[in-house]
Write a protein that holds these residues in place. Structure first.
Motif, PDB file in Angstrom:
ATOM      1  N   ASP A   9       1.027  -1.265  -0.013  1.00 24.11           N
ATOM      2  CA  ASP A   9       0.192   0.035  -0.108  1.00 24.11           C
ATOM      3  C   ASP A   9       0.768   1.136   0.006  1.00 24.11           C
ATOM      4  O   ASP A   9       2.050   0.998   0.203  1.00 24.11           O
ATOM      5  CB  ASP A   9      -0.821   0.092   1.246  1.00 24.11           C
ATOM      6  CG  ASP A   9      -2.291   0.644   0.996  1.00 24.11           C
ATOM      7  OD1 ASP A   9      -2.174   1.547   0.058  1.00 24.11           O
ATOM      8  OD2 ASP A   9      -3.136   0.644   1.646  1.00 24.11           O
ATOM      9  N   LEU A  18       0.830   5.716   1.029  1.00 22.33           N
ATOM     10  CA  LEU A  18       0.141   6.777   1.742  1.00 22.33           C
ATOM     11  C   LEU A  18       0.988   8.064   1.471  1.00 22.33           C
ATOM     12  O   LEU A  18       2.131   7.893   1.652  1.00 22.33           O
ATOM     13  CB  LEU A  18      -0.128   6.425   3.125  1.00 22.33           C
ATOM     14  CG  LEU A  18      -1.100   7.182   3.793  1.00 22.33           C
ATOM     15  CD1 LEU A  18      -2.414   7.098   3.075  1.00 22.33           C
ATOM     16  CD2 LEU A  18      -1.358   6.664   5.214  1.00 22.33           C
ATOM     17  N   PHE A  60      -0.780  12.744   6.263  1.00 19.76           N
ATOM     18  CA  PHE A  60      -1.940  11.739   6.070  1.00 19.76           C
ATOM     19  C   PHE A  60      -2.837  11.848   7.529  1.00 19.76           C
ATOM     20  O   PHE A  60      -2.110  12.431   8.385  1.00 19.76           O
ATOM     21  CB  PHE A  60      -1.319  10.422   5.890  1.00 19.76           C
ATOM     22  CG  PHE A  60      -0.393   9.936   6.881  1.00 19.76           C
ATOM     23  CD1 PHE A  60      -0.625   9.387   8.096  1.00 19.76           C
ATOM     24  CD2 PHE A  60       0.999  10.140   6.502  1.00 19.76           C
ATOM     25  CE1 PHE A  60       0.204   9.258   9.063  1.00 19.76           C
ATOM     26  CE2 PHE A  60       1.870   9.849   7.599  1.00 19.76           C
ATOM     27  CZ  PHE A  60       1.577   9.272   8.554  1.00 19.76           C
ATOM     28  N   ASP A  61      -3.960  11.117   7.305  1.00 17.18           N
ATOM     29  CA  ASP A  61      -4.808  11.210   8.637  1.00 17.18           C
ATOM     30  C   ASP A  61      -4.414   9.960   9.134  1.00 17.18           C
ATOM     31  O   ASP A  61      -4.430   8.793   8.613  1.00 17.18           O
ATOM     32  CB  ASP A  61      -6.283  11.128   8.044  1.00 17.18           C
ATOM     33  CG  ASP A  61      -7.258  10.713   9.311  1.00 17.18           C
ATOM     34  OD1 ASP A  61      -6.601  10.736  10.591  1.00 17.18           O
ATOM     35  OD2 ASP A  61      -8.249  11.120   9.214  1.00 17.18           O
ATOM     36  N   ASN A  65      -5.851   8.379  11.455  1.00 14.06           N
ATOM     37  CA  ASN A  65      -6.965   7.130  11.291  1.00 14.06           C
ATOM     38  C   ASN A  65      -6.947   6.387   9.861  1.00 14.06           C
ATOM     39  O   ASN A  65      -7.282   5.164   9.992  1.00 14.06           O
ATOM     40  CB  ASN A  65      -8.324   7.716  11.752  1.00 14.06           C
ATOM     41  CG  ASN A  65      -8.235   8.206  12.802  1.00 14.06           C
ATOM     42  OD1 ASN A  65      -7.997   7.499  13.861  1.00 14.06           O
ATOM     43  ND2 ASN A  65      -8.610   9.533  13.138  1.00 14.06           N
ATOM     44  N   GLU A  66      -6.488   7.140   8.919  1.00 14.89           N
ATOM     45  CA  GLU A  66      -6.410   6.335   7.589  1.00 14.89           C
ATOM     46  C   GLU A  66      -5.499   5.384   7.602  1.00 14.89           C
ATOM     47  O   GLU A  66      -5.588   4.174   6.974  1.00 14.89           O
ATOM     48  CB  GLU A  66      -6.418   7.408   6.429  1.00 14.89           C
ATOM     49  CG  GLU A  66      -6.395   6.692   5.012  1.00 14.89           C
ATOM     50  CD  GLU A  66      -6.039   7.606   3.903  1.00 14.89           C
ATOM     51  OE1 GLU A  66      -5.910   7.163   2.891  1.00 14.89           O
ATOM     52  OE2 GLU A  66      -5.986   8.828   4.377  1.00 14.89           O
ATOM     53  N   ALA A  94      -6.345   2.396   9.304  1.00 14.30           N
ATOM     54  CA  ALA A  94      -7.374   1.407   8.614  1.00 14.30           C
ATOM     55  C   ALA A  94      -6.685   0.913   7.577  1.00 14.30           C
ATOM     56  O   ALA A  94      -6.950  -0.579   7.183  1.00 14.30           O
ATOM     57  CB  ALA A  94      -8.545   2.439   7.961  1.00 14.30           C
ATOM     58  N   ARG A  95      -5.716   1.436   7.038  1.00 15.12           N
ATOM     59  CA  ARG A  95      -4.899   0.880   5.909  1.00 15.12           C
ATOM     60  C   ARG A  95      -3.841  -0.425   6.652  1.00 15.12           C
ATOM     61  O   ARG A  95      -3.637  -1.365   6.111  1.00 15.12           O
ATOM     62  CB  ARG A  95      -3.935   1.464   5.441  1.00 15.12           C
ATOM     63  CG  ARG A  95      -4.629   2.621   4.320  1.00 15.12           C
ATOM     64  CD  ARG A  95      -3.972   3.532   3.633  1.00 15.12           C
ATOM     65  NE  ARG A  95      -4.313   4.441   2.836  1.00 15.12           N
ATOM     66  CZ  ARG A  95      -4.508   4.304   1.619  1.00 15.12           C
ATOM     67  NH1 ARG A  95      -4.001   3.361   0.819  1.00 15.12           N
ATOM     68  NH2 ARG A  95      -5.466   5.067   0.760  1.00 15.12           N
ATOM     69  N   GLN A 114     -17.516   0.687   6.098  1.00 10.05           N
ATOM     70  CA  GLN A 114     -16.387   0.255   6.596  1.00 10.05           C
ATOM     71  C   GLN A 114     -16.398  -1.292   6.411  1.00 10.05           C
ATOM     72  O   GLN A 114     -15.085  -1.686   6.487  1.00 10.05           O
ATOM     73  CB  GLN A 114     -16.859   0.507   8.078  1.00 10.05           C
ATOM     74  CG  GLN A 114     -16.725   1.849   8.729  1.00 10.05           C
ATOM     75  CD  GLN A 114     -17.318   1.855  10.101  1.00 10.05           C
ATOM     76  OE1 GLN A 114     -18.476   1.335  10.524  1.00 10.05           O
ATOM     77  NE2 GLN A 114     -16.803   2.789  10.755  1.00 10.05           N
ATOM     78  N   GLU A 126     -13.941  -1.673   3.194  1.00 13.21           N
ATOM     79  CA  GLU A 126     -12.644  -1.231   3.355  1.00 13.21           C
ATOM     80  C   GLU A 126     -11.992  -2.393   4.089  1.00 13.21           C
ATOM     81  O   GLU A 126     -10.785  -2.609   3.712  1.00 13.21           O
ATOM     82  CB  GLU A 126     -12.725   0.006   4.209  1.00 13.21           C
ATOM     83  CG  GLU A 126     -13.145   1.568   3.646  1.00 13.21           C
ATOM     84  CD  GLU A 126     -13.086   2.650   4.248  1.00 13.21           C
ATOM     85  OE1 GLU A 126     -12.813   2.526   5.588  1.00 13.21           O
ATOM     86  OE2 GLU A 126     -13.388   3.726   3.631  1.00 13.21           O
ATOM     87  N   LEU A 168      -9.509  -0.800   0.493  1.00  9.90           N
ATOM     88  CA  LEU A 168      -9.694   0.684   0.190  1.00  9.90           C
ATOM     89  C   LEU A 168      -9.925   1.059  -1.060  1.00  9.90           C
ATOM     90  O   LEU A 168     -10.746   2.101  -1.178  1.00  9.90           O
ATOM     91  CB  LEU A 168      -8.669   1.670   1.222  1.00  9.90           C
ATOM     92  CG  LEU A 168      -8.610   1.544   2.542  1.00  9.90           C
ATOM     93  CD1 LEU A 168      -7.400   1.980   2.953  1.00  9.90           C
ATOM     94  CD2 LEU A 168      -9.729   2.201   3.095  1.00  9.90           C
TER      95      LEU A 168
END
Length: 221
Positions: free
Chosen positions: A100, A102, A106-107, A109-110, A113-114, A178, A181, A186
């Motif tokens: 992945d 990013l 960046f957030d 929280n994202e 999630a990743r 959710q 994801e 995502l």
């Protein structure tokens, strides 16, 4: 978790290191940090992690080289970080084996999630028990087998993973997005109603006449 997931962060920006450490530790991960590529690679070999968060622009040895070196011998998931969003960088990262990508800023929280999504794709057992037992129901993700009322139920992999995820997070409510994801990734661009279809199939196979537990829909959520 059935074990504490180890995350190695290779990043030279102290602020970003602190931010990642705060969020990953809060999420229950065991975190190690290296501030240059050579040190990070040494830490990777000394104490192999379950996931690597890797910056591209690093002193001593850049992220591309670190990623390439890791991929020569190992398939540990890698999430790459960069301050540049050019498609060339993404393509190069993926071609070297990154899982992945990013872009900074960046957030956090994202990022969390990743991390969960990448870990789940790489090894679902890292984020939960291998076997979940409920009254009348046993879900064995290691063998991809579901037993309901002492008989084995045939579920395709995605239905199995969805049922496992819901059973692992009992009494929690998730939106369609959710679930997409977490289980489809995502970057999934299909119809969000695919979740409804899978839920319906699970209900059809397990039935609704069960006083111990149920797969419940909260309308509007």
């Amino acid at each position: 978790m059935n074990k504490q997931v180890k995350v190695l962060v290779i990043e030279d920006d102290p602020y970003i290191c602190d931010l990642i450490f705060l969020y990953t530790e809060k999420s229950g991960y065991q975190v190690s940090i290296a501030n240059d590529g050579i040190t990070g690679l040494g830490m990777f070999y000394d104490r192999p992690p379950d996931l690597v968060i890797l910056d591209i622009m690093l002193p001593e040895m850049d992220g591309w080289e670190v990623c390439e070196e890791i991929r020569r011998f190992d398939k540990t998931p890698i999430i790459m970080l960069t301050g540049r969003g050019e498609s060339y960088d993404k393509l190069k990262g993926f071609s070297l084996g990154a899982d992945d990508y990013l872009i900074k800023p960046f957030d956090p929280n994202e990022l969390m999630a990743r991390i969960k999504a990448v870990l789940r794709r790489a090894n679902p057992m890292l984020i939960g028990n291998e076997i979940i037992k409920l009254p009348l129901l046993e879900i064995n993700l290691q063998q991809y087998k579901v037993t309901f009322k002492d008989r084995e139920i045939e579920l395709p992999p995605k239905e199995m993973e969805l049922l496992y995820f819901l059973a692992l997070h009992r009494n929690q409510v998730f939106t369609r997005q959710q679930l997409l994801e977490q289980l489809w990734g995502l970057d999934y661009e299909g119809d969000s109603r695919t979740v409804d279809v899978h839920i319906k199939r699970i209900r059809d196979k397990l039935g609704e006449s069960n006083s111990y537990w149920k797969v419940k829909t909260i309308r509007g959520i």
